[in-house]
Design a protein around this motif. Structure first.
Motif, PDB file in Angstrom:
ATOM      1  N   VAL A  20     141.060 -29.771  84.576  1.00 25.93           N
ATOM      2  CA  VAL A  20     140.233 -30.128  85.786  1.00 25.93           C
ATOM      3  C   VAL A  20     139.105 -30.565  85.338  1.00 25.93           C
ATOM      4  O   VAL A  20     138.342 -29.955  84.593  1.00 25.93           O
ATOM      5  N   THR A  21     138.475 -31.671  85.857  1.00 23.51           N
ATOM      6  CA  THR A  21     137.245 -32.402  85.580  1.00 23.51           C
ATOM      7  C   THR A  21     136.292 -31.809  86.760  1.00 23.51           C
ATOM      8  O   THR A  21     136.382 -31.776  87.682  1.00 23.51           O
ATOM      9  N   TYR A  22     135.078 -31.726  86.023  1.00 25.64           N
ATOM     10  CA  TYR A  22     133.984 -31.325  86.986  1.00 25.64           C
ATOM     11  C   TYR A  22     132.624 -32.162  86.606  1.00 25.64           C
ATOM     12  O   TYR A  22     132.448 -32.308  85.391  1.00 25.64           O
ATOM     13  N   PRO A  23     131.961 -32.921  87.451  1.00 27.96           N
ATOM     14  CA  PRO A  23     130.698 -33.785  87.053  1.00 27.96           C
ATOM     15  C   PRO A  23     129.531 -33.203  86.403  1.00 27.96           C
ATOM     16  O   PRO A  23     128.355 -33.436  87.202  1.00 27.96           O
ATOM     17  N   GLY A  24     129.605 -32.113  85.850  1.00 31.18           N
ATOM     18  CA  GLY A  24     128.538 -31.432  85.403  1.00 31.18           C
ATOM     19  C   GLY A  24     128.803 -30.868  84.166  1.00 31.18           C
ATOM     20  O   GLY A  24     129.798 -30.481  83.603  1.00 31.18           O
ATOM     21  N   VAL A  25     127.688 -29.752  83.667  1.00 27.97           N
ATOM     22  CA  VAL A  25     127.851 -28.836  82.622  1.00 27.97           C
ATOM     23  C   VAL A  25     128.757 -27.589  83.132  1.00 27.97           C
ATOM     24  O   VAL A  25     128.255 -26.779  83.994  1.00 27.97           O
ATOM     25  N   VAL A  26     129.589 -27.390  82.187  1.00 28.79           N
ATOM     26  CA  VAL A  26     130.661 -26.057  82.442  1.00 28.79           C
ATOM     27  C   VAL A  26     130.398 -25.573  81.114  1.00 28.79           C
ATOM     28  O   VAL A  26     131.128 -26.015  79.916  1.00 28.79           O
TER      29      VAL A  26
END
Ligand code: BGC
Length: 258
Positions: free
Chosen positions: A72-78
Protein backbone atom coordinates in the motif's frame (compact mmCIF):
# COMPACT_ATOMS: atom_id res chain seq x y z
CA UNK A 1 10.80 -18.12 -13.00
CA UNK A 2 13.85 -20.17 -11.98
CA UNK A 3 13.95 -23.56 -10.29
CA UNK A 4 15.10 -21.79 -7.09
CA UNK A 5 12.27 -19.26 -7.06
CA UNK A 6 10.32 -19.98 -3.87
CA UNK A 7 7.14 -18.31 -5.12
CA UNK A 8 4.43 -20.43 -6.64
CA UNK A 9 3.48 -19.67 -10.25
CA UNK A 10 1.88 -17.44 -11.34
CA UNK A 11 4.07 -14.74 -9.85
CA UNK A 12 1.28 -12.38 -8.82
CA UNK A 13 1.17 -9.63 -6.21
CA UNK A 14 -1.33 -7.01 -5.14
CA UNK A 15 -0.87 -3.26 -4.88
CA UNK A 16 -2.97 -0.38 -3.60
CA UNK A 17 -2.25 3.25 -4.44
CA UNK A 18 -3.84 5.72 -2.02
CA UNK A 19 -4.36 9.14 -3.57
CA UNK A 20 -6.21 12.31 -2.63
CA UNK A 21 -9.22 11.43 -4.78
CA UNK A 22 -9.08 7.66 -5.23
CA UNK A 23 -7.94 4.40 -3.66
CA UNK A 24 -6.84 2.26 -6.60
CA UNK A 25 -5.82 -1.38 -6.62
CA UNK A 26 -5.04 -4.32 -8.83
CA UNK A 27 -3.38 -7.69 -9.19
CA UNK A 28 0.14 -7.35 -10.60
CA UNK A 29 2.20 -9.78 -12.65
CA UNK A 30 5.54 -9.31 -10.90
CA UNK A 31 7.48 -10.69 -13.87
CA UNK A 32 6.15 -8.15 -16.38
CA UNK A 33 4.94 -5.25 -14.21
CA UNK A 34 1.55 -5.41 -15.91
CA UNK A 35 -1.84 -5.55 -14.24
CA UNK A 36 -3.63 -8.88 -14.46
CA UNK A 37 -7.11 -7.70 -15.34
CA UNK A 38 -8.63 -4.41 -14.36
CA UNK A 39 -7.55 -1.52 -12.14
CA UNK A 40 -10.32 -0.90 -9.60
CA UNK A 41 -10.88 2.46 -7.95
CA UNK A 42 -13.05 3.70 -5.07
CA UNK A 43 -13.32 7.33 -3.97
CA UNK A 44 -11.01 8.31 -1.11
CA UNK A 45 -13.27 8.80 1.94
CA UNK A 46 -13.58 12.31 3.36
CA UNK A 47 -12.24 12.98 5.90
CA UNK A 48 -9.46 10.60 4.87
CA UNK A 49 -8.68 9.29 8.37
CA UNK A 50 -6.58 6.11 8.73
CA UNK A 51 -9.60 3.98 9.76
CA UNK A 52 -11.80 5.25 6.92
CA UNK A 53 -9.03 4.71 4.33
CA UNK A 54 -8.35 1.22 5.74
CA UNK A 55 -12.03 0.32 5.24
CA UNK A 56 -11.88 1.54 1.63
CA UNK A 57 -8.69 -0.47 1.03
CA UNK A 58 -10.47 -3.55 2.42
CA UNK A 59 -13.31 -2.99 -0.05
CA UNK A 60 -10.86 -2.78 -2.99
CA UNK A 61 -9.12 -5.96 -1.84
CA UNK A 62 -12.48 -7.74 -1.42
CA UNK A 63 -13.42 -6.73 -4.99
CA UNK A 64 -10.60 -8.98 -6.22
CA UNK A 65 -11.01 -11.70 -3.56
CA UNK A 66 -7.29 -11.23 -2.92
CA UNK A 67 -6.01 -13.08 0.15
CA UNK A 68 -2.19 -12.84 -0.13
CA UNK A 69 0.22 -10.15 1.00
CA UNK A 70 -0.36 -6.65 -0.31
CA UNK A 71 1.53 -3.41 -0.68
CA UNK A 72 0.00 0.00 0.00
CA UNK A 73 1.33 3.47 -0.83
CA UNK A 74 1.22 6.45 1.56
CA UNK A 75 2.01 10.05 0.49
CA UNK A 76 4.59 10.75 3.22
CA UNK A 77 7.47 9.25 5.18
CA UNK A 78 6.95 5.79 6.70
CA UNK A 79 9.73 4.26 8.78
CA UNK A 80 9.41 1.02 10.77
CA UNK A 81 5.75 0.95 9.70
CA UNK A 82 5.01 4.27 11.44
CA UNK A 83 3.82 7.39 9.57
CA UNK A 84 6.26 10.24 10.25
CA UNK A 85 5.01 13.06 7.99
CA UNK A 86 1.67 14.25 6.63
CA UNK A 87 2.48 17.21 4.37
CA UNK A 88 -0.60 16.97 2.13
CA UNK A 89 -2.85 14.61 4.12
CA UNK A 90 -4.79 14.65 7.40
CA UNK A 91 -2.59 15.05 10.51
CA UNK A 92 -4.49 12.11 12.04
CA UNK A 93 -2.01 9.84 10.17
CA UNK A 94 1.01 11.04 12.15
CA UNK A 95 2.38 8.33 14.45
CA UNK A 96 -0.04 5.70 13.11
CA UNK A 97 1.20 2.17 12.59
CA UNK A 98 -0.41 2.20 9.21
CA UNK A 99 0.31 -1.39 8.20
CA UNK A 100 -1.28 -2.58 11.43
CA UNK A 101 -4.43 -0.46 10.95
CA UNK A 102 -4.89 -1.74 7.39
CA UNK A 103 -4.07 -5.33 8.28
CA UNK A 104 -6.71 -5.23 11.03
CA UNK A 105 -9.36 -4.03 8.54
CA UNK A 106 -8.36 -7.00 6.37
CA UNK A 107 -8.63 -9.62 9.09
CA UNK A 108 -4.87 -9.97 9.56
CA UNK A 109 -3.60 -10.08 5.94
CA UNK A 110 0.09 -9.12 5.64
CA UNK A 111 0.51 -5.45 4.60
CA UNK A 112 3.62 -3.53 3.53
CA UNK A 113 3.36 0.25 3.41
CA UNK A 114 5.75 2.49 1.52
CA UNK A 115 5.97 6.06 0.27
CA UNK A 116 3.93 6.74 -2.90
CA UNK A 117 6.84 8.12 -4.94
CA UNK A 118 9.09 5.26 -3.77
CA UNK A 119 6.51 2.80 -5.12
CA UNK A 120 6.29 4.62 -8.45
CA UNK A 121 10.09 4.77 -8.65
CA UNK A 122 10.49 1.03 -8.06
CA UNK A 123 8.00 0.26 -10.84
CA UNK A 124 9.37 2.80 -13.33
CA UNK A 125 12.96 1.68 -12.78
CA UNK A 126 12.15 -2.01 -13.24
CA UNK A 127 9.41 -1.93 -15.88
CA UNK A 128 8.97 1.62 -17.15
CA UNK A 129 11.03 4.61 -18.24
CA UNK A 130 14.16 3.46 -16.36
CA UNK A 131 14.17 -0.16 -17.43
CA UNK A 132 17.24 -0.04 -19.64
CA UNK A 133 19.28 2.04 -17.23
CA UNK A 134 21.69 1.01 -14.54
CA UNK A 135 23.26 3.34 -12.02
CA UNK A 136 21.37 5.94 -10.02
CA UNK A 137 17.83 6.71 -11.15
CA UNK A 138 15.83 9.51 -9.53
CA UNK A 139 12.07 9.72 -10.01
CA UNK A 140 10.28 12.95 -9.16
CA UNK A 141 6.48 13.12 -9.14
CA UNK A 142 4.78 16.46 -9.71
CA UNK A 143 1.30 16.83 -8.26
CA UNK A 144 -0.10 18.50 -5.13
CA UNK A 145 3.44 18.15 -3.78
CA UNK A 146 6.70 16.77 -5.17
CA UNK A 147 7.59 13.18 -4.33
CA UNK A 148 10.96 11.52 -4.90
CA UNK A 149 12.53 8.09 -5.21
CA UNK A 150 16.17 7.08 -5.58
CA UNK A 151 17.00 3.66 -7.01
CA UNK A 152 20.54 2.36 -7.36
CA UNK A 153 21.02 -0.75 -9.50
CA UNK A 154 17.46 -1.84 -8.82
CA UNK A 155 17.48 -1.19 -5.07
CA UNK A 156 15.42 1.59 -3.47
CA UNK A 157 16.86 4.07 -0.99
CA UNK A 158 13.59 4.71 0.88
CA UNK A 159 12.07 7.97 2.09
CA UNK A 160 14.06 10.56 0.20
CA UNK A 161 12.06 13.80 0.38
CA UNK A 162 13.45 16.05 -2.34
CA UNK A 163 10.13 17.90 -2.44
CA UNK A 164 11.07 19.41 0.90
CA UNK A 165 14.63 20.55 0.21
CA UNK A 166 15.07 24.29 0.19
CA UNK A 167 15.82 25.71 -3.25
CA UNK A 168 16.66 29.41 -3.42
CA UNK A 169 15.02 30.06 -0.07
CA UNK A 170 11.80 28.13 -0.79
CA UNK A 171 10.71 24.52 -0.32
CA UNK A 172 10.97 22.69 -3.66
CA UNK A 173 7.32 21.59 -3.70
CA UNK A 174 6.13 25.11 -2.93
CA UNK A 175 8.21 26.31 -5.86
CA UNK A 176 7.53 23.72 -8.55
CA UNK A 177 4.73 21.24 -7.77
CA UNK A 178 2.20 21.12 -10.61
CA UNK A 179 -0.41 22.46 -8.14
CA UNK A 180 1.62 25.70 -8.05
CA UNK A 181 1.52 25.97 -11.84
CA UNK A 182 -2.27 25.62 -11.69
CA UNK A 183 -2.75 28.02 -8.78
CA UNK A 184 -0.60 30.71 -10.41
CA UNK A 185 -1.93 29.96 -13.87
CA UNK A 186 1.64 29.72 -15.18
CA UNK A 187 2.59 28.73 -18.73
CA UNK A 188 4.79 25.66 -19.20
CA UNK A 189 7.70 28.03 -19.95
CA UNK A 190 7.26 29.87 -16.67
CA UNK A 191 6.75 26.73 -14.57
CA UNK A 192 9.66 24.89 -16.19
CA UNK A 193 12.06 27.60 -14.94
CA UNK A 194 11.12 26.56 -11.39
CA UNK A 195 11.31 22.85 -12.17
CA UNK A 196 14.81 23.37 -13.61
CA UNK A 197 15.95 24.99 -10.34
CA UNK A 198 14.69 21.99 -8.38
CA UNK A 199 16.32 19.47 -10.76
CA UNK A 200 19.65 21.32 -10.58
CA UNK A 201 19.53 21.30 -6.76
CA UNK A 202 18.81 17.54 -6.80
CA UNK A 203 21.50 16.72 -9.36
CA UNK A 204 24.10 18.81 -7.55
CA UNK A 205 23.39 16.83 -4.39
CA UNK A 206 23.15 13.30 -5.78
CA UNK A 207 24.40 13.15 -9.42
CA UNK A 208 21.87 10.71 -10.87
CA UNK A 209 22.36 9.03 -14.27
CA UNK A 210 18.70 9.52 -15.19
CA UNK A 211 15.77 11.57 -13.91
CA UNK A 212 12.24 10.29 -14.51
CA UNK A 213 9.41 12.80 -14.16
CA UNK A 214 6.02 11.48 -13.12
CA UNK A 215 2.65 12.66 -11.85
CA UNK A 216 -0.36 13.65 -13.97
CA UNK A 217 1.54 16.46 -15.70
CA UNK A 218 4.05 13.95 -17.14
CA UNK A 219 1.34 12.98 -19.65
CA UNK A 220 2.06 16.36 -21.28
CA UNK A 221 5.84 15.85 -20.98
CA UNK A 222 6.44 16.79 -24.64
CA UNK A 223 5.23 20.31 -23.80
CA UNK A 224 7.74 20.94 -21.00
CA UNK A 225 10.56 18.37 -20.73
CA UNK A 226 12.33 19.88 -23.82
CA UNK A 227 12.30 23.27 -22.03
CA UNK A 228 14.27 22.04 -19.01
CA UNK A 229 17.79 23.44 -18.58
CA UNK A 230 19.40 20.95 -16.17
CA UNK A 231 22.22 18.60 -17.18
CA UNK A 232 20.96 15.07 -16.36
CA UNK A 233 18.84 13.35 -19.04
CA UNK A 234 15.12 13.62 -18.18
CA UNK A 235 12.44 11.21 -19.42
CA UNK A 236 8.72 11.02 -18.71
CA UNK A 237 7.29 8.20 -16.61
CA UNK A 238 5.94 5.39 -18.78
CA UNK A 239 3.54 3.46 -16.55
CA UNK A 240 1.27 6.42 -15.77
CA UNK A 241 -1.55 5.48 -13.42
CA UNK A 242 -0.37 1.94 -12.65
CA UNK A 243 3.13 2.78 -11.31
CA UNK A 244 2.02 3.11 -7.66
CA UNK A 245 0.05 -0.15 -7.73
CA UNK A 246 2.89 -2.09 -9.39
CA UNK A 247 5.56 -0.67 -7.05
CA UNK A 248 3.45 -1.39 -3.97
CA UNK A 249 2.99 -5.01 -5.08
CA UNK A 250 6.76 -5.28 -5.69
CA UNK A 251 7.54 -3.95 -2.19
CA UNK A 252 5.15 -6.45 -0.59
CA UNK A 253 7.35 -9.18 -2.11
CA UNK A 254 10.65 -7.49 -1.21
CA UNK A 255 11.39 -6.75 -4.90
CA UNK A 256 13.73 -3.75 -5.01
CA UNK A 257 13.55 -3.15 -1.28
CA UNK A 258 16.17 -5.69 -0.23
C1 BGC B 1 5.41 14.15 0.63
C2 BGC B 1 6.06 12.96 -0.05
C3 BGC B 1 5.16 12.45 -1.15
C4 BGC B 1 4.82 13.58 -2.12
C5 BGC B 1 3.87 13.15 -3.22
C6 BGC B 1 5.14 15.21 -0.42
O1 BGC B 1 4.56 16.32 0.18
O2 BGC B 1 6.26 14.68 1.64
O3 BGC B 1 6.31 11.94 0.89
O4 BGC B 1 5.81 11.43 -1.84
O5 BGC B 1 4.26 14.68 -1.42
O6 BGC B 1 2.67 12.66 -2.69
Amino acid sequence: MTAQDPRPAPNHGFGIDVGGSGVKGGIVDLDTGKLVGERFKLATPQPATPDAVAETIAAVVAHFDWTGPLGVTYPGVVTEGIVRTAANVDDAWLGTNVAEVISKALGGQSVTVLNDADAAGLAEERFGAGRNNSGVVVLLTFGTGIGSAVIHNGLLLPNTEFGHIEVDGKEAEHRAASSIKERKDWSYERWTKEVTKVLVAVENAIWPDLIIVGGGISRKADKWVPLLGNRTPVVAAALQNTAGIVGAAMAAHGDGTG
